[in-house]
Design a protein around this motif. Structure first.
Motif, mmCIF file in Angstrom:
data_model
loop_
_atom_site.group_PDB
_atom_site.id
_atom_site.type_symbol
_atom_site.label_atom_id
_atom_site.label_comp_id
_atom_site.label_asym_id
_atom_site.label_seq_id
_atom_site.Cartn_x
_atom_site.Cartn_y
_atom_site.Cartn_z
ATOM 1 N N TYR A 1 0.780 -1.225 0.061
ATOM 2 C CA TYR A 1 -0.003 0.100 0.037
ATOM 3 C C TYR A 1 0.884 1.037 -0.080
ATOM 4 N N SER A 2 1.990 1.151 0.623
ATOM 5 C CA SER A 2 2.783 2.327 0.736
ATOM 6 C C SER A 2 4.197 2.221 -0.080
ATOM 7 N N ALA A 3 4.057 1.444 -0.773
ATOM 8 C CA ALA A 3 5.404 0.982 -1.454
ATOM 9 C C ALA A 3 5.360 2.056 -2.811
ATOM 10 N N THR A 4 6.349 2.114 -3.376
ATOM 11 C CA THR A 4 6.567 2.820 -4.752
ATOM 12 C C THR A 4 5.682 2.005 -5.785
ATOM 13 N N GLY A 5 4.908 2.779 -6.334
ATOM 14 C CA GLY A 5 4.013 2.184 -7.443
ATOM 15 C C GLY A 5 4.570 1.692 -8.680
ATOM 16 N N PRO A 6 3.910 0.809 -9.471
ATOM 17 C CA PRO A 6 4.371 0.495 -10.793
ATOM 18 C C PRO A 6 4.340 1.296 -11.878
ATOM 19 N N LEU A 7 3.527 2.454 -11.808
ATOM 20 C CA LEU A 7 3.464 3.421 -12.800
ATOM 21 C C LEU A 7 5.075 4.054 -13.477
ATOM 22 N N THR A 8 5.041 3.941 -14.665
ATOM 23 C CA THR A 8 6.391 4.218 -14.976
ATOM 24 C C THR A 8 6.294 5.846 -15.891
ATOM 25 N N LEU B 1 -7.193 2.525 -12.292
ATOM 26 C CA LEU B 1 -5.906 2.507 -12.117
ATOM 27 C C LEU B 1 -5.253 1.492 -12.269
ATOM 28 N N ASP B 2 -5.982 0.195 -12.125
ATOM 29 C CA ASP B 2 -5.349 -1.107 -12.546
ATOM 30 C C ASP B 2 -5.259 -1.470 -13.835
ATOM 31 N N LYS B 3 -6.347 -0.724 -14.739
ATOM 32 C CA LYS B 3 -6.021 -0.872 -16.360
ATOM 33 C C LYS B 3 -4.898 -0.196 -16.764
ATOM 34 N N GLN B 4 -4.513 1.039 -16.055
ATOM 35 C CA GLN B 4 -3.514 1.934 -16.492
ATOM 36 C C GLN B 4 -2.126 1.443 -15.668
ATOM 37 N N ASN B 5 -2.160 0.474 -15.203
ATOM 38 C CA ASN B 5 -0.897 -0.201 -14.493
ATOM 39 C C ASN B 5 -0.506 0.870 -13.412
ATOM 40 N N ALA B 6 -1.269 1.209 -12.592
ATOM 41 C CA ALA B 6 -0.732 2.507 -11.602
ATOM 42 C C ALA B 6 -0.841 1.765 -10.060
ATOM 43 N N GLN C 1 -14.644 9.698 1.004
ATOM 44 C CA GLN C 1 -14.198 11.129 0.749
ATOM 45 C C GLN C 1 -13.603 11.385 -0.411
ATOM 46 N N LEU C 2 -13.886 10.530 -1.427
ATOM 47 C CA LEU C 2 -13.678 10.660 -2.827
ATOM 48 C C LEU C 2 -14.017 11.835 -3.461
ATOM 49 N N LYS C 3 -13.136 12.491 -4.061
ATOM 50 C CA LYS C 3 -13.491 14.033 -4.779
ATOM 51 C C LYS C 3 -13.622 13.856 -6.130
ATOM 52 N N ALA C 4 -14.250 14.410 -6.997
ATOM 53 C CA ALA C 4 -14.204 14.465 -8.327
ATOM 54 C C ALA C 4 -13.516 15.453 -8.796
ATOM 55 N N GLY C 5 -12.649 15.067 -9.871
ATOM 56 C CA GLY C 5 -11.801 15.919 -10.422
ATOM 57 C C GLY C 5 -10.853 15.296 -11.480
ATOM 58 N N SER C 6 -9.711 15.745 -11.841
ATOM 59 C CA SER C 6 -8.605 15.240 -12.737
ATOM 60 C C SER C 6 -7.459 15.482 -11.817
ATOM 61 N N PHE C 7 -6.816 14.320 -11.658
ATOM 62 C CA PHE C 7 -5.539 14.640 -10.819
ATOM 63 C C PHE C 7 -4.457 13.704 -11.414
ATOM 64 N N LEU C 8 -3.351 14.521 -11.140
ATOM 65 C CA LEU C 8 -1.834 14.072 -11.941
ATOM 66 C C LEU C 8 -1.268 13.241 -10.976
ATOM 67 N N VAL C 9 -1.273 11.983 -11.161
ATOM 68 C CA VAL C 9 -0.634 10.821 -10.704
ATOM 69 C C VAL C 9 0.761 10.895 -11.276
ATOM 70 N N GLU C 10 1.700 11.049 -10.342
ATOM 71 C CA GLU C 10 3.132 10.903 -10.863
ATOM 72 C C GLU C 10 3.509 9.427 -10.940
ATOM 73 N N ALA C 11 4.614 9.482 -11.854
ATOM 74 C CA ALA C 11 5.343 7.928 -11.973
ATOM 75 C C ALA C 11 5.700 7.684 -10.470
ATOM 76 N N GLY C 12 5.614 6.114 -10.202
ATOM 77 C CA GLY C 12 5.958 5.863 -8.905
ATOM 78 C C GLY C 12 5.291 5.977 -7.492
ATOM 79 N N ALA C 13 3.796 6.638 -8.028
ATOM 80 C CA ALA C 13 3.369 7.207 -6.765
ATOM 81 C C ALA C 13 2.626 6.118 -6.213
ATOM 82 N N SER C 14 2.710 5.784 -4.622
ATOM 83 C CA SER C 14 2.148 4.615 -3.902
ATOM 84 C C SER C 14 0.590 4.592 -4.169
ATOM 85 N N MET C 15 -0.065 3.757 -3.585
ATOM 86 C CA MET C 15 -1.245 3.534 -3.405
ATOM 87 C C MET C 15 -1.897 4.756 -2.440
ATOM 88 N N GLU C 16 -1.039 4.633 -1.405
ATOM 89 C CA GLU C 16 -1.409 5.745 -0.236
ATOM 90 C C GLU C 16 -1.272 7.065 -0.692
#
Length: 384
Positions: free
Chosen positions: A31-38, A58-63, A82-97
């Motif tokens: 959950y807190s580890a570096t994510g697979p997103l390249t 996120l799973d489909k985008q391998n994030a 607490q999920l918010k609507a919007g568009s969010f920039l997810v950086e490479a390596g972002a953890s699930m947390e």
């Protein structure tokens, strides 16, 4: 026999506890580890969405390494609701947390489509652009002048998207009338602004807003920002300036703003006007004459006539012996700082040099040569 069964059950229970504990530790690490997103992505969360939909996206985008762990983590941290609507920039390596923190905290979009209403000195244009997550640069989708062109389809479509961001980008050197007129004509803003802010009191900058916000809410932010900028610059001003108050500093800054768009020469231009004030010379600057004609309402759109240079108005610095009574535009931070910390020069003249900048001079003879050269450049351009 029963003792043997009980012993085996206890052993099995202990093994299960270890397995569960190990699974929890492993899941927590995932959950807190570096994510697979390249490569960074823009995650769009629709209004009414839920963590299951987001985790699958996120799973489909391998994030994420596991959509299940993603949902369990959201539940365990009590952020699933607490999920918010919007568009969010997810950086490479972002953890699930980190991703869950992004999509549940502010609700302010950090990527996706943006509409920028650019209020310039000569016109207002509308820019539709989209952030490319891979490069972190915006890509232009549409650009148009709303007073001259119909809105393109791209603009109409993005206005219907709930996560589109909006901002008003106010250029340095616009007048207060131009700001109010442009914002009052912006169809996304609510109640119009009825008054005219004091000239010079609005800080040129980029201001994000939400559809339905009042024009006053943006004007108030601009005014508060300009007050802070001026107060700080006044506090850190150079010694011995011929300026009696922050208000006079703002007047000079507005003249500097209108005289040059070249960042590197603002302090030189300011030094010319400071030297003239110290010598008791008239400032003799065309932008003040223009303001005396238009009083900030629109653009003159032509050259000045000799009769206008001689006509007495409160702002005509070819006639009045000092600063005009008010600023002639809303200067930016750089022009304000230049007016209060000018270069130390002996310059008392300047004229355009044909490159977009100016040629400076300390004597009238030198200035006359620069003027002659500028007239040659103008004649060459007219001939071509």
């Amino acid at each position: 026999m029963w003792r043997h069964i009980a012993s085996n059950a206890l052993t099995l229970f202990i093994v299960l506890l270890f397995l569960i504990g190990g699974a929890v530790v492993w899941g927590s690490g995932q959950y807190s580890a570096t994510g697979p997103l390249t490569q960074a992505i823009c995650l769009r969360v629709e209004s009414g969405s839920n963590m299951r939909i987001v985790s699958n996206t996120l799973d489909k985008q391998n994030a994420v390494t596991s959509p299940t762990i993603f949902r369990i983590g959201a539940d365990y941290s009590e952020k699933a609701g607490q999920l918010k609507a919007g568009s969010f920039l997810v950086e490479a390596g972002a953890s699930m947390e980190q991703i869950i923190d992004q999509i549940t905290t502010s609700g302010q979009s950090t990527c996706g489509t943006e509409v920028v209403y650019r209020v310039g000195v000569n016109s207002t244009t509308v820019l539709v652009r989209e952030l490319d997550p891979a490069t972190n640069h915006f890509v232009e989708i549409a650009l148009f002048n709303p007073s001259e062109e119909d809105a393109p389809v791209a603009y109409v479509e993005v206005k219907e998207q709930a996560d589109t961001r909006y901002r008003a980008a106010i250029a340095e050197g616009v007048t207060s009338w131009q700001v109010v007129d442009a914002l009052n004509n912006l169809d996304l803003l609510g109640e119009d602004y009825g008054d005219l802010p004091t000239e010079g009191s609005l800080a040129p900058d980029s201001y994000e807003f939400d559809p339905g916000d009042s024009v006053a809410s943006i004007i108030d932010r601009m005014s508060a920002s300009q007050s802070r900028i001026l107060a700080n610059a006044w506090e850190n001003r150079a010694e011995g300036l011929p300026l009696a108050s922050p208000e006079e500093a703002m007047i000079l800054a507005s003249i500097v703003e209108k005289e040059t768009a070249v960042a590197d020469e603002r302090r030189q231009v300011a030094s010319v006007f400071v030297n003239r004030l110290n010598l008791g010379m008239r400032l003799q600057t065309d932008p003040t004459v223009i303001y005396g004609i238009t009083e900030g309402e629109g653009v003159l759109g032509r050259g000045l006539r000799q009769s206008e240079l001689r006509r007495e108005t409160p702002w005509n610095t070819y006639v009045i012996p000092a600063l005009p009574p008010t600023p002639i535009a809303n200067p930016g931070r750089a022009a304000i700082e230049a007016a209060l910390n000018p270069d130390d020069t002996d310059y008392i003249f300047f004229v355009a040099d044909g490159t977009g900048g100016h040629a400076f001079a300390t004597t009238l003879d030198e200035h006359n040569r620069n003027v002659a050269r500028w007239r040659e450049i103008e004649a060459e351009r007219a001939a071509n």
